[in-house]
Structure formats: structure tokens, C-alpha cells
Design a protein around this motif. Sequence first.
Motif, PDB file in Angstrom:
ATOM      1  N   GLU A 140      30.658  24.512  42.549  1.00 31.39           N
ATOM      2  CA  GLU A 140      30.602  25.876  42.011  1.00 31.39           C
ATOM      3  C   GLU A 140      31.132  25.939  40.586  1.00 31.39           C
ATOM      4  N   GLU A 141      31.858  24.879  40.176  1.00 36.01           N
ATOM      5  CA  GLU A 141      32.447  24.883  38.833  1.00 36.01           C
ATOM      6  C   GLU A 141      31.728  23.933  37.880  1.00 36.01           C
ATOM      7  N   LEU A 142      31.454  22.738  38.337  1.00 32.81           N
ATOM      8  CA  LEU A 142      30.938  21.709  37.445  1.00 32.81           C
ATOM      9  C   LEU A 142      29.839  20.908  38.122  1.00 32.81           C
ATOM     10  N   ILE A 143      28.741  20.754  37.426  1.00 33.66           N
ATOM     11  CA  ILE A 143      27.733  19.796  37.872  1.00 33.66           C
ATOM     12  C   ILE A 143      27.577  18.820  36.720  1.00 33.66           C
ATOM     13  N   LEU A 144      28.090  17.623  36.916  1.00 36.72           N
ATOM     14  CA  LEU A 144      28.112  16.667  35.817  1.00 36.72           C
ATOM     15  C   LEU A 144      26.951  15.690  35.925  1.00 36.72           C
ATOM     16  N   ALA A 158      32.701  14.909  26.436  1.00 33.39           N
ATOM     17  CA  ALA A 158      33.387  15.879  25.576  1.00 33.39           C
ATOM     18  C   ALA A 158      33.311  17.289  26.174  1.00 33.39           C
ATOM     19  N   TYR A 159      32.342  17.518  27.057  1.00 34.28           N
ATOM     20  CA  TYR A 159      32.213  18.824  27.710  1.00 34.28           C
ATOM     21  C   TYR A 159      33.438  19.137  28.567  1.00 34.28           C
ATOM     22  N   LEU A 160      34.145  18.102  28.982  1.00 30.35           N
ATOM     23  CA  LEU A 160      35.267  18.303  29.898  1.00 30.35           C
ATOM     24  C   LEU A 160      36.582  18.617  29.180  1.00 30.35           C
ATOM     25  N   ASP A 161      36.578  18.549  27.849  1.00 30.96           N
ATOM     26  CA  ASP A 161      37.811  18.822  27.109  1.00 30.96           C
ATOM     27  C   ASP A 161      37.947  20.318  26.854  1.00 30.96           C
ATOM     28  N   CYS A 162      39.161  20.841  27.092  1.00 32.16           N
ATOM     29  CA  CYS A 162      39.420  22.296  27.000  1.00 32.16           C
ATOM     30  C   CYS A 162      38.397  23.049  27.849  1.00 32.16           C
ATOM     31  N   GLN A 163      38.122  22.546  29.026  1.00 26.80           N
ATOM     32  CA  GLN A 163      37.082  23.092  29.895  1.00 26.80           C
ATOM     33  C   GLN A 163      37.732  23.851  31.061  1.00 26.80           C
ATOM     34  N   PRO A 164      37.678  25.179  31.042  1.00 23.67           N
ATOM     35  CA  PRO A 164      38.339  25.940  32.117  1.00 23.67           C
ATOM     36  C   PRO A 164      37.802  25.624  33.514  1.00 23.67           C
ATOM     37  N   HIS A 165      36.521  25.255  33.605  1.00 18.88           N
ATOM     38  CA  HIS A 165      35.975  24.938  34.936  1.00 18.88           C
ATOM     39  C   HIS A 165      36.564  23.621  35.463  1.00 18.88           C
ATOM     40  N   GLN A 190      41.915  23.012  42.343  1.00 15.18           N
ATOM     41  CA  GLN A 190      41.337  23.222  43.681  1.00 15.18           C
ATOM     42  C   GLN A 190      41.307  21.919  44.462  1.00 15.18           C
ATOM     43  N   GLY A 191      41.629  20.830  43.815  1.00 13.04           N
ATOM     44  CA  GLY A 191      41.647  19.536  44.492  1.00 13.04           C
ATOM     45  C   GLY A 191      40.363  18.755  44.343  1.00 13.04           C
ATOM     46  N   GLY A 192      39.493  19.176  43.440  1.00 11.99           N
ATOM     47  CA  GLY A 192      38.190  18.522  43.302  1.00 11.99           C
ATOM     48  C   GLY A 192      38.188  17.283  42.434  1.00 11.99           C
ATOM     49  N   VAL A 193      39.313  16.971  41.800  1.00 11.96           N
ATOM     50  CA  VAL A 193      39.353  15.789  40.932  1.00 11.96           C
ATOM     51  C   VAL A 193      40.213  14.692  41.535  1.00 11.96           C
ATOM     52  N   THR A 194      41.434  15.038  41.930  1.00 15.04           N
ATOM     53  CA  THR A 194      42.342  14.012  42.445  1.00 15.04           C
ATOM     54  C   THR A 194      42.575  14.134  43.946  1.00 15.04           C
ATOM     55  N   GLY A 195      41.956  15.104  44.579  1.00 13.49           N
ATOM     56  CA  GLY A 195      42.179  15.306  46.010  1.00 13.49           C
ATOM     57  C   GLY A 195      43.140  16.451  46.247  1.00 13.49           C
ATOM     58  N   TRP A 253      24.831  25.218  32.372  1.00 14.36           N
ATOM     59  CA  TRP A 253      26.037  25.718  31.700  1.00 14.36           C
ATOM     60  C   TRP A 253      26.422  24.879  30.471  1.00 14.36           C
ATOM     61  N   PRO A 254      26.295  23.542  30.509  1.00  7.85           N
ATOM     62  CA  PRO A 254      26.689  22.785  29.302  1.00  7.85           C
ATOM     63  C   PRO A 254      25.628  22.804  28.201  1.00  7.85           C
ATOM     64  N   LEU A 255      24.459  23.373  28.477  1.00  4.65           N
ATOM     65  CA  LEU A 255      23.363  23.337  27.502  1.00  4.65           C
ATOM     66  C   LEU A 255      23.514  24.455  26.462  1.00  4.65           C
ATOM     67  N   PRO A 256      22.851  24.300  25.308  1.00  5.98           N
ATOM     68  CA  PRO A 256      22.968  25.330  24.275  1.00  5.98           C
ATOM     69  C   PRO A 256      22.512  26.684  24.787  1.00  5.98           C
ATOM     70  N   ALA A 257      23.260  27.739  24.430  1.00  3.20           N
ATOM     71  CA  ALA A 257      22.876  29.098  24.813  1.00  3.20           C
ATOM     72  C   ALA A 257      21.729  29.543  23.920  1.00  3.20           C
ATOM     73  N   ILE A 258      20.718  30.115  24.541  1.00  3.27           N
ATOM     74  CA  ILE A 258      19.563  30.599  23.781  1.00  3.27           C
ATOM     75  C   ILE A 258      19.639  32.124  23.744  1.00  3.27           C
ATOM     76  N   LEU A 259      20.019  32.650  22.616  1.00  2.00           N
ATOM     77  CA  LEU A 259      20.186  34.090  22.455  1.00  2.00           C
ATOM     78  C   LEU A 259      19.371  34.570  21.266  1.00  2.00           C
ATOM     79  N   SER A 260      19.216  35.890  21.160  1.00  2.00           N
ATOM     80  CA  SER A 260      18.578  36.442  19.960  1.00  2.00           C
ATOM     81  C   SER A 260      19.579  36.370  18.813  1.00  2.00           C
ATOM     82  N   LEU A 261      19.092  36.528  17.596  1.00  2.00           N
ATOM     83  CA  LEU A 261      19.970  36.465  16.423  1.00  2.00           C
ATOM     84  C   LEU A 261      21.074  37.524  16.516  1.00  2.00           C
ATOM     85  N   THR A 262      20.697  38.708  16.956  1.00  2.00           N
ATOM     86  CA  THR A 262      21.696  39.782  17.079  1.00  2.00           C
ATOM     87  C   THR A 262      22.780  39.398  18.068  1.00  2.00           C
ATOM     88  N   GLU A 263      22.370  38.837  19.221  1.00  2.00           N
ATOM     89  CA  GLU A 263      23.364  38.435  20.225  1.00  2.00           C
ATOM     90  C   GLU A 263      24.243  37.297  19.715  1.00  2.00           C
TER      91      GLU A 263
END
Lengths: 267, 408
Positions: B81-85, B92-99, B106-111, B245-255
Motif C-alpha cells: 500500500e506504500e511502495l511498489i519498487l 534515490a526514490y527511497l531517500d526522504c521518502q515518507p512512504h 509498519q515492519g515492512g523493511v526489517t520485520g 507514484w515514482p513517475l513524473p507527474a503530468i499536470l497542466s501548466l497552471t497546475e
Amino acid sequence: MMVIILFFTQLVMADAPIKWENAMSIVERHEFYGNSELITKPKDSWQVLFGLTFLDASFRVSKDCIYYRVPGDEPGRIKIRAVPSDVECSQEILASGDSETNEISDLMMTTQSDSVVLEFKRSGKKEKWEARMTKDWNRPEPKPLLSSADYKSPAIIALAPSPETRTRLIPLKDSVLCHDVGSDCMEKSASICGDCESGWHEVPNGCASGPKFCGNIKCGAKGMPACRRGSVWQRKEIPRDCRINSSFAWCSPGLSVNCEGDRAYCR
Amino acid sequence: MNRASRSNSIIPKIIIFLGTLSVVGIILLFFRRSVEQAPVRVKPDTDDKLFTEIIRASEPALLKLWADGHSMVKGPVRCKEELILEKKIGRAYLDCQPHLWQCFWQGGVTGDSPSLKVDLFGQSYHVVANSSFPAIPSYSEYPRFYEMMKLTGSHLNLHYGYKIQLSVRELPGLRQDLLLTDSCRDTYLPERVYGYGKRPASGEGFLWDNFGRRIFVDRFYVTNQMVNEWKILTQGSINPDRSVWPLPAILSLTEQKEYCSFLGKRLLTAEIFDAASMTPTDFKNPKPLKVVRAQTPWQRDLGKSFLGVARINPDYQLTPLDCQLAQVEGCNEKYFTSDSASWMGMNYPLGFFPESLENTIEPKLNLKASSRFLSPSSPLHELGVRTHWSGEVQSPGVAFRCYEEVEP
């Protein structure tokens, strides 16, 4: 009996507020009281000893003012009151404290860059309160690969509990002048642009640092401030007068730099 | 007899020599120990103070987990639910990564029962994060170990951060709130004289300088994960597809502009993009007499790069190194790779995605068109070359990044 002893011990050994472990800075320190000197004058008057600022859990800067009623005819008292960070402690010196500690005598204060210590006797027993500043942090020199977060603050910031009252959240609205710099390049008032709600922009005036306003605008567009181009790129001294030479700024094609006083706008 | 007396006279000398050596050694050892032991720390007398000491001592481990998150992940993570790697996502996606922070606690990395061990005052303590923040239903039903915070009026010039709460297992009942800042996001643009645009036919073209300014440029494109946080804080709906989620966000110029503004930043401008991409010829001289416009981030002349060779030779076969420098048509899809970093640390100066740029010098040229959707022989793969984008969301999508100017 044990309970009574424990209660009594707790009472006598009451400590400084736990939030003092995570103070950000010492401010408004009493200018005449020296370090480790007994505070005996002026008798029977309230004095501001110092203020402690905190970043609270709501990300507002709060301030504790620490007051001392110097003993005279009456015993001494320590009063702590939380005030908004932009209010001087002296303004609320007569207001009631959030907490007060009575029967104080022989009070001494010692301040250093990273701590402040209050030593005193309460009901004849010695006590020591200490406030420690969070990690001593100095802004680093900018260098390649440094991030803006590391440039602006420590990577981890300890937060004090949010006081329930008397703190204000006042983000500055767009177009507020947040850094006043005169045409002589002298700062008229310290920058408060960090309080802007959505960033700030500079109106270039040829100074190393020009006046700044809150708000995120597109420079170079019609009616907007010109974009800052700098002065070093010309590799020669240019007169710092917008009307004589406005090459420190640029506008979008079709517009020209228009000087309003010393400030460059696009018309 | 003579031999015996000679040996008798040597033995005391050896004993004296060894004795002196031992005494000197002991004295040296004593001084060395006293120097090492100088900062004696006394265990605080109250739990409150001990707690604060432990939290302070845990900062290096906390920082490693937060800002160097990729180093904590040794194998697969168990938090779908947080990360699909996927393989195409760089670490580098994992640095300063709140997920990752959420996943770790939650125990998903080290148990189960994750903690950060701190040895202090001759004892081991275990610092843990608390799940004391409300669940974000669009992420998961699990309470959060962090809270995204838009900061306003904080007097710190910080616009965004993540609030966390820590406890120490051995000192139940005590808690400390902390703010984590995103120290992985951007990189400093050194003070220099810079040139805008491609190599001019004559003259110096448009020059500018950033002396006295503190400009920080996003290292990567803004991702869907970052935009999701903006949407959550502004009551918008998020992109639920975790694989993008790790891919570039595609928004309009205004957004795009709204997103950057929300963080107190601005959409990257063309002149800053060029400054960040074109490697200076003389690093030691920030005020060069001539500002050379490099045609690629890694070779001053395009002709010497694989892009130049590909223009001449239509059968050019891309190598893995080519694709690391600039992802063009024919390269495998990869994100958060840092092999393409420019001289000042900005990634993707050529190739990868088309990128939106604010351009006040030539307003219509607001798109770095070089991308993974163009063949390596395309003339658009050159620094300073730009085209026009209408600002509407279109296929294959226009990525963007922000920059921030901080007061000196």
C-alpha cells in the motif's frame, strides 16, 4: 506516610518545564544582571529575566517569558508566561503567569549560547533549573549539492508541545512588503519573508539584495517587477541608478524596463 | 669466564631498558586514555531529561533512515500500500521518502518491532516512531507514522515538512514531536555568470548572473507521489495507482505553477535550466571572460557525443552508458537514476521527459523537448534548444520541476 514523603519530595524537587529541553533560542535577556550574580535589586519589583523561544507542534514559534519578582518585603517569585513570539516580554510583565513558583531567594542566572541556568533557593532548599537549546545550528555556506532544506534549518527539528493559548498564526498575505531595502541598498527593516504564505519575490533595484514582497509572481510580464539579471555579468562597474542603466533587470520581449523610483518594473 | 661476565653485564641493561620502555608506554597510554575520556557524560537524574538525551543521541540513526533511506532497504519491502519498487525505479526514490518511513515502522523493511538502537550511559535504548497520526484512507487504513505539514508563518522560511513522534521503549509514557525536512529534494546553483540559450552565432548572447542569490533546483522531476501529498493537503483526489507514484507527474501548466507555489517555490525557468545543465569551462573562475555554451551536459561539442554520432549514423546502436546519460528512444524506461546528473547535481538535462520551463526571455520557447520519445538523431537533443508547449495536458505528457530562491 511513604506517599506523603514522595509527594513532599516531588514538590521540593519540582523541575524546570520539560519543554525547556527543546528551546530554540534565548531572547530578551536582562541586560544588567551578570552571569552567576545574586539578583537583589530592585526589591519588590517584577523583572524580565529572559525569554525562551520554541517551535511548537503546530509549527508556530512560541515564547515563554520568565519573570522574577525580586525579594524585598515579600519573598521572591518566578513567573512563566507563554506569549506570542512577536510580543515583548516586558509588555506582559504584570499579567498573571501560566505557572508561578513562590518563596524564592538567592536567585542567580547564567546564560550561555546554548543554555540558561537558574539557581535559587526555594523555601531554603537549593534548586537548579536549566534550559537547553536544541542542537546548536549555524547556517552552512552554500556549496554544490547542498539542499535548500539543509541551508535553511537543521534536518531534524524538535518541537515543543503546542500551547493552548496566546499564540498566533500570522502568515503574511501576498503583496505585503516583507523586506524593506532603501535605494541606498541599506536594509530599512529585517526580512520577514520567511512568514510569507506562498513565497516572495524581489523587485530588482540594482542592489545586492533588493526590496521583497510576499507572493509568487511571474517576473518580466506586463505590469510586473522585472526579472533580476545581476550586475556582475557585465564585467564592469555600472552606475547603480535605474534611470541611467537598468541592465540589472530584464523584461519579456515587447516590454521595457520601467523605473519607478529605483525599482524596475515591466511596461 | 669472560663470556659469563659479559652476559652478566648485559642482562641488567636489558632489564633497565625494558623497564624504562614499559614506564614510558604506561605514561603514554594514561595520557591517551585521559584524552579519549575527556567528555564524560553524566546520566541525567530524571526520566524526562534522559529521554531528551536519548532522542538527541538517536538523530544520526534517524537521519540515516530518513535521508539515506535506500541504504536501509536490503531486500524486498512488504508494504504494497506504500511502495511498489519495480526494477525501473532507482534507489534515490527511497531517500526522504515518507512512504518508506511508514513502511519501515509498519515492519515492512526489517520485520516486526522495528526500532533504532541507541547505546547511551552504558545501556541500550530503543527509539520507536508512534503511529499517532490519522490514517489517510486513500493510502491505507493504517494510522500514519508521520503527518504532512504545510508550514506557514513558522519564521523559519520552511514551507513543508513531515511531523513525526518518537518514544523510547524503555521509558514508556514520554513522547517527542519532531519535524523532518526534505533535504534530498534540491541542489544549489553556485554563484556564477551564466549564459542563456544555445551557442550564439556571434556575440555572447544573453548573459546573467546569480551573485548574491541562493537558488536551489529540484534534482528530479516532481512525481505523482509528491503531487498526491499536495492534493491531500488541498482536498483534491490522488492518483491511486501505486506503480506510477515514482513517475513524473503530468499536470497542466497552471497546475504545475500552483504546485510549486504551494511549496513557496516556482516553476523552473529556462535560464536557470541552462545554467544548471551547461558545464562551465572553468569551475574556479565564476566570472569568466567568455561564457561557453555547452551543447550537452557531458561534452561541450555535440559532435563528440553519442547524440552527434547518431545524427550522422542512423544505424547507431545505443549503449547502456548512452542511456544513463540521456534516456532517448530505444532506451529502457528508468526513473530516479542519478547517472545523468549535471555538473551541479540536476538530473535529466537531456532526454527522459519533455520538461516545462518558464521562459521570460523567449516566452514561446517553454519546453525542453528532448526526451525518451525522440530518436537519438533528433536535433532537439541539444542544450538550449526548446519548443513551444500550449500548457494543456497531452500525450506523452510534460514533466516539470520547481526551484526555490532562499534569502541569503
